[in-house]
Scaffold this motif. Structure first.
Motif, PDB file in Angstrom:
ATOM      1  N   ALA A  40       0.829  -1.210   0.000  1.00 55.39           N
ATOM      2  CA  ALA A  40       0.000   0.000   0.000  1.00 55.39           C
ATOM      3  C   ALA A  40       0.861   1.257   0.000  1.00 55.39           C
ATOM      4  CB  ALA A  40      -0.929  -0.007   1.210  1.00 55.39           C
ATOM      5  N   ASP A  41       1.996   1.199   0.660  1.00 50.05           N
ATOM      6  CA  ASP A  41       2.880   2.373   0.732  1.00 50.05           C
ATOM      7  C   ASP A  41       3.468   2.743  -0.621  1.00 50.05           C
ATOM      8  OD1 ASP A  41       2.496   2.873   3.394  1.00 50.05           O
ATOM      9  OD2 ASP A  41       4.241   1.725   4.069  1.00 50.05           O
ATOM     10  N   ARG A  42       3.383   1.854  -1.606  1.00 58.91           N
ATOM     11  CA  ARG A  42       3.908   2.168  -2.934  1.00 58.91           C
ATOM     12  C   ARG A  42       2.939   3.024  -3.743  1.00 58.91           C
ATOM     13  NH1 ARG A  42       4.647  -1.395  -6.648  1.00 58.91           N
ATOM     14  NH2 ARG A  42       6.361  -0.212  -7.587  1.00 58.91           N
ATOM     15  N   CYS A  43       1.695   3.138  -3.272  1.00 54.64           N
ATOM     16  CA  CYS A  43       0.691   3.897  -4.017  1.00 54.64           C
ATOM     17  C   CYS A  43       0.925   5.395  -3.857  1.00 54.64           C
ATOM     18  CB  CYS A  43      -0.708   3.518  -3.524  1.00 54.64           C
ATOM     19  SG  CYS A  43      -2.049   4.342  -4.415  1.00 54.64           S
ATOM     20  N   TYR A  44       0.802   6.146  -4.953  1.00 58.36           N
ATOM     21  CA  TYR A  44       0.936   7.605  -4.918  1.00 58.36           C
ATOM     22  C   TYR A  44      -0.388   8.287  -4.565  1.00 58.36           C
ATOM     23  CZ  TYR A  44       5.535   7.301  -7.209  1.00 58.36           C
ATOM     24  OH  TYR A  44       6.844   7.041  -7.510  1.00 58.36           O
ATOM     25  N   PHE A  45      -1.480   7.514  -4.453  1.00 65.46           N
ATOM     26  CA  PHE A  45      -2.804   8.058  -4.150  1.00 65.46           C
ATOM     27  C   PHE A  45      -3.161   9.192  -5.111  1.00 65.46           C
ATOM     28  CE2 PHE A  45      -0.752   6.858  -0.033  1.00 65.46           C
ATOM     29  CZ  PHE A  45      -1.385   5.640   0.111  1.00 65.46           C
ATOM     30  N   CYS A  46      -3.024   8.898  -6.386  1.00 70.74           N
ATOM     31  CA  CYS A  46      -3.240   9.911  -7.423  1.00 70.74           C
ATOM     32  C   CYS A  46      -4.633  10.541  -7.307  1.00 70.74           C
ATOM     33  CB  CYS A  46      -3.097   9.291  -8.810  1.00 70.74           C
ATOM     34  SG  CYS A  46      -1.539   8.418  -9.062  1.00 70.74           S
ATOM     35  N   HIS A  47      -4.703  11.858  -7.522  1.00 69.08           N
ATOM     36  CA  HIS A  47      -5.999  12.548  -7.473  1.00 69.08           C
ATOM     37  C   HIS A  47      -6.853  12.140  -8.664  1.00 69.08           C
ATOM     38  CE1 HIS A  47      -9.048  15.561  -6.854  1.00 69.08           C
ATOM     39  NE2 HIS A  47      -8.817  16.065  -8.059  1.00 69.08           N
ATOM     40  N   ASP A  48      -6.294  12.218  -9.861  1.00 73.65           N
ATOM     41  CA  ASP A  48      -7.000  11.766 -11.068  1.00 73.65           C
ATOM     42  C   ASP A  48      -6.462  10.384 -11.415  1.00 73.65           C
ATOM     43  OD1 ASP A  48      -8.442  14.154 -11.332  1.00 73.65           O
ATOM     44  OD2 ASP A  48      -6.712  15.128 -12.248  1.00 73.65           O
ATOM     45  N   ALA A  49      -6.860   9.406 -10.627  1.00 68.63           N
ATOM     46  CA  ALA A  49      -6.253   8.084 -10.696  1.00 68.63           C
ATOM     47  C   ALA A  49      -6.611   7.336 -11.976  1.00 68.63           C
ATOM     48  CB  ALA A  49      -6.677   7.266  -9.480  1.00 68.63           C
ATOM     49  N   PRO A  50      -5.632   7.019 -12.821  1.00 70.37           N
ATOM     50  CA  PRO A  50      -5.926   6.244 -14.038  1.00 70.37           C
ATOM     51  C   PRO A  50      -6.406   4.835 -13.717  1.00 70.37           C
ATOM     52  CG  PRO A  50      -3.551   6.512 -13.748  1.00 70.37           C
ATOM     53  CD  PRO A  50      -4.201   7.401 -12.748  1.00 70.37           C
ATOM     54  N   CYS A  51      -5.986   4.288 -12.576  1.00 71.86           N
ATOM     55  CA  CYS A  51      -6.427   2.934 -12.201  1.00 71.86           C
ATOM     56  C   CYS A  51      -7.933   2.893 -11.973  1.00 71.86           C
ATOM     57  CB  CYS A  51      -5.687   2.458 -10.954  1.00 71.86           C
ATOM     58  SG  CYS A  51      -5.867   3.540  -9.515  1.00 71.86           S
ATOM     59  N   MET A  52      -8.463   3.951 -11.369  1.00 70.12           N
ATOM     60  CA  MET A  52      -9.894   4.014 -11.108  1.00 70.12           C
ATOM     61  C   MET A  52     -10.674   4.117 -12.414  1.00 70.12           C
ATOM     62  SD  MET A  52     -11.839   6.603  -8.518  1.00 70.12           S
ATOM     63  CE  MET A  52     -13.648   6.638  -8.390  1.00 70.12           C
ATOM     64  N   GLU A  53     -10.135   4.864 -13.356  1.00 73.09           N
ATOM     65  CA  GLU A  53     -10.776   5.001 -14.662  1.00 73.09           C
ATOM     66  C   GLU A  53     -10.782   3.676 -15.414  1.00 73.09           C
ATOM     67  OE1 GLU A  53     -12.298   7.659 -16.065  1.00 73.09           O
ATOM     68  OE2 GLU A  53     -12.056   8.700 -14.153  1.00 73.09           O
ATOM     69  N   ALA A  54      -9.757   2.864 -15.184  1.00 74.90           N
ATOM     70  CA  ALA A  54      -9.639   1.595 -15.903  1.00 74.90           C
ATOM     71  C   ALA A  54     -10.460   0.487 -15.281  1.00 74.90           C
ATOM     72  CB  ALA A  54      -8.170   1.168 -15.953  1.00 74.90           C
ATOM     73  N   CYS A  55     -10.969   0.698 -14.069  1.00 77.22           N
ATOM     74  CA  CYS A  55     -11.762  -0.330 -13.388  1.00 77.22           C
ATOM     75  C   CYS A  55     -13.195  -0.292 -13.889  1.00 77.22           C
ATOM     76  CB  CYS A  55     -11.731  -0.109 -11.875  1.00 77.22           C
ATOM     77  SG  CYS A  55     -12.808  -1.234 -10.953  1.00 77.22           S
ATOM     78  N   PRO A  56     -13.720  -1.375 -14.449  1.00 76.11           N
ATOM     79  CA  PRO A  56     -15.096  -1.372 -14.950  1.00 76.11           C
ATOM     80  C   PRO A  56     -16.139  -1.041 -13.889  1.00 76.11           C
ATOM     81  CG  PRO A  56     -13.904  -3.230 -15.868  1.00 76.11           C
ATOM     82  CD  PRO A  56     -13.019  -2.630 -14.811  1.00 76.11           C
ATOM     83  N   THR A  57     -15.828  -1.310 -12.607  1.00 76.84           N
ATOM     84  CA  THR A  57     -16.782  -0.998 -11.541  1.00 76.84           C
ATOM     85  C   THR A  57     -16.470   0.331 -10.859  1.00 76.84           C
ATOM     86  OG1 THR A  57     -15.480  -2.380 -10.028  1.00 76.84           O
ATOM     87  CG2 THR A  57     -17.418  -3.384 -11.052  1.00 76.84           C
ATOM     88  N   SER A  58     -15.426   1.029 -11.334  1.00 72.42           N
ATOM     89  CA  SER A  58     -15.068   2.368 -10.829  1.00 72.42           C
ATOM     90  C   SER A  58     -14.829   2.397  -9.319  1.00 72.42           C
ATOM     91  CB  SER A  58     -16.152   3.395 -11.200  1.00 72.42           C
ATOM     92  OG  SER A  58     -16.327   3.453 -12.594  1.00 72.42           O
ATOM     93  N   ILE A  59     -14.171   1.375  -8.800  1.00 68.97           N
ATOM     94  CA  ILE A  59     -13.797   1.373  -7.383  1.00 68.97           C
ATOM     95  C   ILE A  59     -12.828   2.522  -7.126  1.00 68.97           C
ATOM     96  CG2 ILE A  59     -12.529   0.086  -5.607  1.00 68.97           C
ATOM     97  CD1 ILE A  59     -13.529  -2.486  -6.950  1.00 68.97           C
ATOM     98  N   ASP A  60     -12.979   3.206  -6.003  1.00 67.26           N
ATOM     99  CA  ASP A  60     -12.047   4.270  -5.623  1.00 67.26           C
ATOM    100  C   ASP A  60     -10.780   3.604  -5.088  1.00 67.26           C
ATOM    101  OD1 ASP A  60     -10.653   6.446  -4.629  1.00 67.26           O
ATOM    102  OD2 ASP A  60     -12.465   7.473  -3.934  1.00 67.26           O
ATOM    103  N   ILE A  61      -9.910   3.233  -5.996  1.00 71.59           N
ATOM    104  CA  ILE A  61      -8.715   2.461  -5.650  1.00 71.59           C
ATOM    105  C   ILE A  61      -7.761   3.231  -4.739  1.00 71.59           C
ATOM    106  CG2 ILE A  61      -6.674   1.305  -6.607  1.00 71.59           C
ATOM    107  CD1 ILE A  61      -8.475   0.593  -9.049  1.00 71.59           C
ATOM    108  N   PRO A  62      -7.438   4.508  -5.038  1.00 74.81           N
ATOM    109  CA  PRO A  62      -6.545   5.232  -4.115  1.00 74.81           C
ATOM    110  C   PRO A  62      -7.100   5.315  -2.698  1.00 74.81           C
ATOM    111  CG  PRO A  62      -6.723   6.380  -6.206  1.00 74.81           C
ATOM    112  CD  PRO A  62      -7.760   5.308  -6.230  1.00 74.81           C
ATOM    113  N   LEU A  63      -8.421   5.473  -2.570  1.00 72.87           N
ATOM    114  CA  LEU A  63      -9.016   5.565  -1.241  1.00 72.87           C
ATOM    115  C   LEU A  63      -8.880   4.248  -0.492  1.00 72.87           C
ATOM    116  CD1 LEU A  63     -10.625   6.906   0.990  1.00 72.87           C
ATOM    117  CD2 LEU A  63     -12.730   6.303  -0.242  1.00 72.87           C
TER     118      LEU A  63
END
Length: 447
Positions: A40-63
């Motif tokens: 978890a410490d490797r995450c940058y917690f991006c504000h406009d997270a591309p990972c969240m955009e790529a998730c079909p269910t739009s999970i708030d991954i950084p959160l």
């Protein structure tokens, strides 16, 4: 992997029970708490997270990763479940390497993404292990909804509707609920009967009645459901399987990969499950890889995946392809099946080499024969038993918006419906979104 040289043809017990148990252990063991915090410490917690955009269910991954980092995994799990109630299974089987992790900033910059899938499993497993359900059911609305299919789409739809206070009845043709998660996923991806444990956990929301062994068109009709319920959701998946179209397609030793995987998933004793000595799997998707890898794990000496186009065109991800080769599976590309040879039972499969000419797949005339006592077809599934009156597009139920079909009061989602990719996570999103639209329609709040 020790394989008995004495067992020719299709035979059971190629490997000892202890070897089979080792072969079918969890492909990705769960993270320990310390490992989860480091990941978890490797995450940058991006504000406009591309990972969240790529998730079909739009999970708030950084959160949810931040919540793991602050040692609140149950809160992380709720963040996940708010968008994906089957987040536990998706953490195990979702091709994160081509979705959220592929666009992770760490992947782009360093070639090593944050382990989003494993972190999601860590959080969801922690909550499910505490035997609690994160959501309460709203006051009853008096509305009743029928759901056909207890796979990912149907389960996600049913849970969201029940959470909003509607009564839901799920009709499923199989003996067990779960759909693809129960019958179509490689055993090493979902161990310890997790699919059924997840269904039991999901059902704790209340308001859902499960009717297994109930087949649409045999035990109940769409007309019956439309008359007896306020809305209907169809999520029955794809029951048909494409045929090779060759003489001998029904020969002993030739079978559908999905049937093989389902049989393996339900087997109580893997040592009693017969497998060929030389296995050929025709296809290039995830099902082909699952069938091929599990054939090796059961003790097949040689396993070949044969795909008609180039390896870069395979639907299976690069990660899945590498997993197959790491397990000893050979991947043969640019070949199409030409003939099935054998006297009574399968002895070999003949292929013709192919090439792309002006964007069209063309046979070259050159052939290769591969010895095989077992061949699995993994060349796609088709819609079977769709009710009359529904518009069909591209071989699937045509839908618009959040799953609305051509018949008023009937929605559809998952593999049986036109639209998204044939992925568990996509089916969950479609079931969830259809439930929201059904709720808005039933409560008069639809825009």
């Amino acid at each position: 992997m020790s394989i008995s040289p004495r067992k020719d043809g299709i035979a059971a017990g190629r490997l000892a029970a202890d070897q089979l148990a080792q072969n079918f252990t969890d492909l990705h063991p769960p993270l320990e708490p310390h490992e989860a915090h480091v990941a978890a410490d490797r995450c940058y917690f991006c504000h406009d997270a591309p990972c969240m955009e790529a998730c079909p269910t739009s999970i708030d991954i950084p959160l949810f990763i931040r919540q793991i980092a602050t040692d609140t995994p149950e809160a992380a799990a709720k963040t996940i479940f708010e968008q994906n109630i089957l987040g536990g299974m998706c953490a195990r089987v979702c091709p994160t390497e081509t979705l959220c992790e592929e666009v992770c900033v760490r992947e782009v910059a360093e070639g090593k993404p944050v382990e989003i899938g494993r972190l999601q499993r860590y959080a969801t497993d922690r909550m499910m292990a505490k035997d609690v359900h994160p959501f309460d059911r709203a006051a009853p609305t008096g509305k009743r909804v029928a759901v056909v299919g207890a796979g990912p789409a149907g389960l996600a739809c049913a849970h969201r509707l029940a959470m909003k206070g509607h009564d839901v009845v799920i009709h499923d043709a199989r003996a067990k609920p779960g759909g693809l998660n129960e019958y179509g996923i490689a055993s090493y991806k979902s161990t310890d009967s997790f699919a059924q444990a997840e269904v039991d956990w999901l059902m704790r929301i209340g308001g859902i009645t499960m009717k297994t062994g109930s087949v649409l068109g045999r035990d109940v009709t769409l007309e019956d459901l439309s008359a007896g319920y306020d809305a209907v959701f169809l999520g029955m998946g794809l029951a048909g399987v494409n045929a090779l179209g060759l003489d001998g397609d029904g020969r002993e030793g030739v079978a559908d990969a999905v049937d093989f995987i389902a049989e393996l998933r339900q087997a109580e004793d893997l040592a009693a499950l017969p497998i060929g000595r030389d296995v050929v799997v025709i296809g290039g998707g995830m099902t082909a890889v699952d069938a091929a890898v599990q054939s090796r794990l059961l003790g097949a000496q040689s396993v070949t995946i044969a795909y008609r186009r180039g390896q870069d065109r395979m639907a299976a991800s690069v990660y899945e392809q590498e997993l197959a080769t790491a397990k000893g599976v050979r991947i043969l590309t640019n070949v199409q099946p030409k003939a099935l040879h054998g006297n009574g039972r399968l002895e070999a499969v003949e292929f013709e080499y192919t090439e792309d000419r002006d964007g069209k797949l063309t046979g070259t005339g050159e052939t290769v024969v591969i010895a095989a006592d077992q061949c699995f077809r993994a060349i796609g599934q088709t819609l079977s038993g769709a009710p009359e009156g529904l518009e069909i597009a591209g071989g699937k139920i045509a839908v618009t918006g959040a799953g609305r079909t051509s018949v008023q009061g009937v929605w559809a989602g998952g593999d049986c419906a036109s639209g998204g990719d044939d992925l568990t996570v996509t089916a969950v999103a479609e079931g969830r979104d259809a439930a929201e639209d059904i709720h808005a329609t039933l409560t008069g709040t639809a825009g």
